[in-house]
Scaffold this active site. Structure first.
Site, mmCIF file in Angstrom:
data_model
loop_
_atom_site.group_PDB
_atom_site.id
_atom_site.type_symbol
_atom_site.label_atom_id
_atom_site.label_comp_id
_atom_site.label_asym_id
_atom_site.label_seq_id
_atom_site.Cartn_x
_atom_site.Cartn_y
_atom_site.Cartn_z
ATOM 1 N N LYS A 125 0.821 -1.217 0.000
ATOM 2 C CA LYS A 125 0.000 0.000 0.000
ATOM 3 C C LYS A 125 0.851 1.261 0.000
ATOM 4 C CE LYS A 125 -4.440 -1.607 1.363
ATOM 5 N NZ LYS A 125 -5.697 -1.390 2.032
ATOM 6 N N LYS A 208 -4.923 -9.019 -6.424
ATOM 7 C CA LYS A 208 -6.153 -9.207 -5.648
ATOM 8 C C LYS A 208 -7.255 -8.257 -6.131
ATOM 9 C CE LYS A 208 -6.656 -7.429 -1.501
ATOM 10 N NZ LYS A 208 -7.428 -7.075 -0.302
ATOM 11 N N LYS A 211 -11.272 -3.049 -3.510
ATOM 12 C CA LYS A 211 -12.196 -1.920 -3.652
ATOM 13 C C LYS A 211 -11.454 -0.637 -3.955
ATOM 14 C CE LYS A 211 -13.649 -2.347 0.996
ATOM 15 N NZ LYS A 211 -12.577 -2.432 1.993
HETATM 16 P P1 ATP Z 1 -8.670 -2.199 0.035
HETATM 17 O O1 ATP Z 1 -8.688 -2.328 -1.429
HETATM 18 O O2 ATP Z 1 -9.074 -0.846 0.521
HETATM 19 O O3 ATP Z 1 -7.440 -2.736 0.679
HETATM 20 P P2 ATP Z 1 -10.123 -4.595 0.296
HETATM 21 O O4 ATP Z 1 -11.080 -4.729 -0.822
HETATM 22 O O5 ATP Z 1 -8.879 -5.380 0.286
HETATM 23 O O6 ATP Z 1 -9.844 -3.073 0.541
HETATM 24 P P3 ATP Z 1 -10.602 -4.925 3.128
HETATM 25 O O7 ATP Z 1 -11.490 -4.057 3.910
HETATM 26 O O8 ATP Z 1 -9.134 -4.674 3.259
HETATM 27 O O9 ATP Z 1 -10.961 -4.900 1.596
HETATM 28 O O10 ATP Z 1 -10.913 -6.437 3.460
HETATM 29 C C1 ATP Z 1 -12.025 -6.902 4.174
HETATM 30 C C2 ATP Z 1 -12.041 -8.411 4.181
HETATM 31 O O11 ATP Z 1 -12.266 -8.886 2.851
HETATM 32 C C3 ATP Z 1 -10.728 -9.043 4.642
HETATM 33 O O12 ATP Z 1 -11.020 -10.197 5.399
HETATM 34 C C4 ATP Z 1 -10.056 -9.414 3.361
HETATM 35 O O13 ATP Z 1 -9.167 -10.502 3.514
HETATM 36 C C5 ATP Z 1 -11.254 -9.806 2.502
HETATM 37 N N1 ATP Z 1 -10.936 -9.607 1.094
HETATM 38 C C6 ATP Z 1 -10.673 -8.412 0.503
HETATM 39 N N2 ATP Z 1 -10.421 -8.577 -0.799
HETATM 40 C C7 ATP Z 1 -10.508 -9.920 -1.027
HETATM 41 C C8 ATP Z 1 -10.356 -10.731 -2.181
HETATM 42 N N3 ATP Z 1 -10.051 -10.186 -3.342
HETATM 43 N N4 ATP Z 1 -10.530 -12.054 -2.056
HETATM 44 C C9 ATP Z 1 -10.853 -12.615 -0.859
HETATM 45 N N5 ATP Z 1 -11.018 -11.913 0.267
HETATM 46 C C10 ATP Z 1 -10.849 -10.581 0.193
#
Ligand code: ATP
Ligand code: LTN
Length: 349
Positions: A125, A208, A211
């Site tokens: 990040k 990955k 969002k």
């Molecule tokens: P950001 O992009 O802001 O880092 P994010 O989409 O990764 O956000 P988080 O709030 O960091 O979302 O994650 C919330 C939960 O969703 C965590 O348990 C994370 O492991 C899970 N998660 C996020 N993205 C994925 C993905 N692509 N596949 C599986 N699990 C996910």
């Protein structure tokens, strides 16, 4: 699988689940399959479940206040629409329970710089310009440890990307217990299950789905309508080969593997069963089937989210009620932590 030493360490603690999602944008299919869907399963198994919209984590990178407020309510609507029942689970936003920030500070004094320097999410990040990253982004894993340990949680359902942070949480718990000669904090375990523990970007099968990715085409949002979902899946990057007979045949095909995993998770089957069904067929056949499945699973959720978002005061009420219940669990645990450390607690005496 629980290691025997973890079982022994946690025997004195009642099973409790804690997990969190950042309200840093709209929820994605990755959040749903990797986290939210499993939060609902855990609630339905009858274990005590505490779920948190971690707004204090979100502000480790700049958040526009109006957007943060909206994203927090929308994420809460997503939880409710996916099946979280505020009568059975505690659902709240982190900043309403100030004990999170207090225990986070304590853990900043327990965690070692060397441990933080190994955190791969910070490196990803912060990117090339780590000097310009906030101190909060660097300290974030110790706040996450505080989130979990403030409830003496024993299990933490998360996606694959959060495993390292839960391991750090165990290191912090172990060091606290060791330094103060107590068995006060449990050793929480990551719970990473199913076909979609790491949903990948639709544009790049090695990244990955996230969002915060600048490309909206890289992800499916829980608020996307049927047309948007179908179009994103149609345009998802793939390869020209047909689907193989077995999952082993997907080893060097990250994009194909991702779509198969998504299908399996949405259908509640295994990737093996999916390739067995579609073996020999190309993406011209597979993508429309996947789009139909995704639309059938996600449309009821997005419809319910829209309904709930029409009454933001009701969402705020749910979050406030959840925060009261969360604070009632957290306050005595924070108090006892400070006492163990030698802080005088004499207000109202
Ligand atoms: P950001 O992009 O802001 O880092 P994010 O989409 O990764 O956000 P988080 O709030 O960091 O979302 O994650 C919330 C939960 O969703 C965590 O348990 C994370 O492991 C899970 N998660 C996020 N993205 C994925 C993905 N692509 N596949 C599986 N699990 C996910
Ligand atoms: N770091 C997590 C969000 C998060 C969390 C938590 C998850 C904050 N606190 C406690 C589980 C338990 C993320 O970025 N996905």
């Amino acid at each position: 699988m629980t290691a025997p030493e973890t079982q022994a360490a946690n025997a004195a603690f009642k099973p409790r689940i804690f997990s969190g999602i950042q309200p840093s944008g709209g929820l994605t299919l990755g959040n749903y399959l990797g986290a939210l869907k499993r939060f609902v399963e855990k609630q339905d198994e009858g274990i005590e479940t505490v779920y948190c919209l971690v707004d204090l984590h979100a502000i480790t990178v700049w958040q526009d206040p109006d957007k943060l407020r909206h994203a927090t309510r929308e994420a809460a609507a997503g939880f409710l629409a996916a099946g979280i029942d505020p009568a059975r689970s505690i659902l709240f936003n982190q900043s309403q329970v100030s004990a999170h920030a207090e225990l986070g500070w304590i853990f900043n004094c327990i965690a070692r710089l060397g441990w933080m320097n190994r955190m791969t999410q910070f490196k990803d990040k912060a990117g090339k310009n780590a000097e310009a990253a906030s101190l909060g982004l660097y300290a974030y894993p110790s706040l996450m440890a505080a989130d979990i340990l403030l409830y003496h949680a024993t299990m933490v359902p998360v996606g694959e990307d959060q495993k390292q942070h839960v391991e750090l949480t165990r290191d912090i718990a172990a060091k606290f217990n060791h330094d103060y000669g107590v068995e006060f904090f449990p050793m929480p375990e990551p719970v990473i299950e199913g076909a979609a523990t790491r949903v990948m970007s639709l544009r790049d099968g090695t990244k990955k789905m996230s969002k915060s990715d600048p490309s909206d085409a890289s992800r499916i949002n829980l608020t996307d309508d049927a047309d948007a979902i179908a179009q994103k899946i149609r345009k998802a990057r793939t390869d020209p080969e047909p689907l193989p007979e077995t999952v082993a045949g997907l080893a060097d095909r990250p994009e194909a593997k991702n779509l198969v995993n998504i299908y399996a998770a949405l259908a509640g089957t295994s990737p093996d069963a999916v390739v067995a069904e579609f073996a020999g067929q190309g993406f011209g056949a597979f993508k429309p089937a996947l789009a139909d499945l995704a639309v059938s699973v996600l449309t009821p959720i997005s419809t319910e989210m829209t309904r709930l978002m029409a009454d933001p005061a009701e969402i705020d009420r749910v979050l406030g009620g959840g925060a009261d219940r969360a604070a009632a669990i957290a306050a005595p645990i924070l108090d006892r932590t400070l006492e163990i450390m030698g802080m005088i607690r004499s207000r109202g005496a």
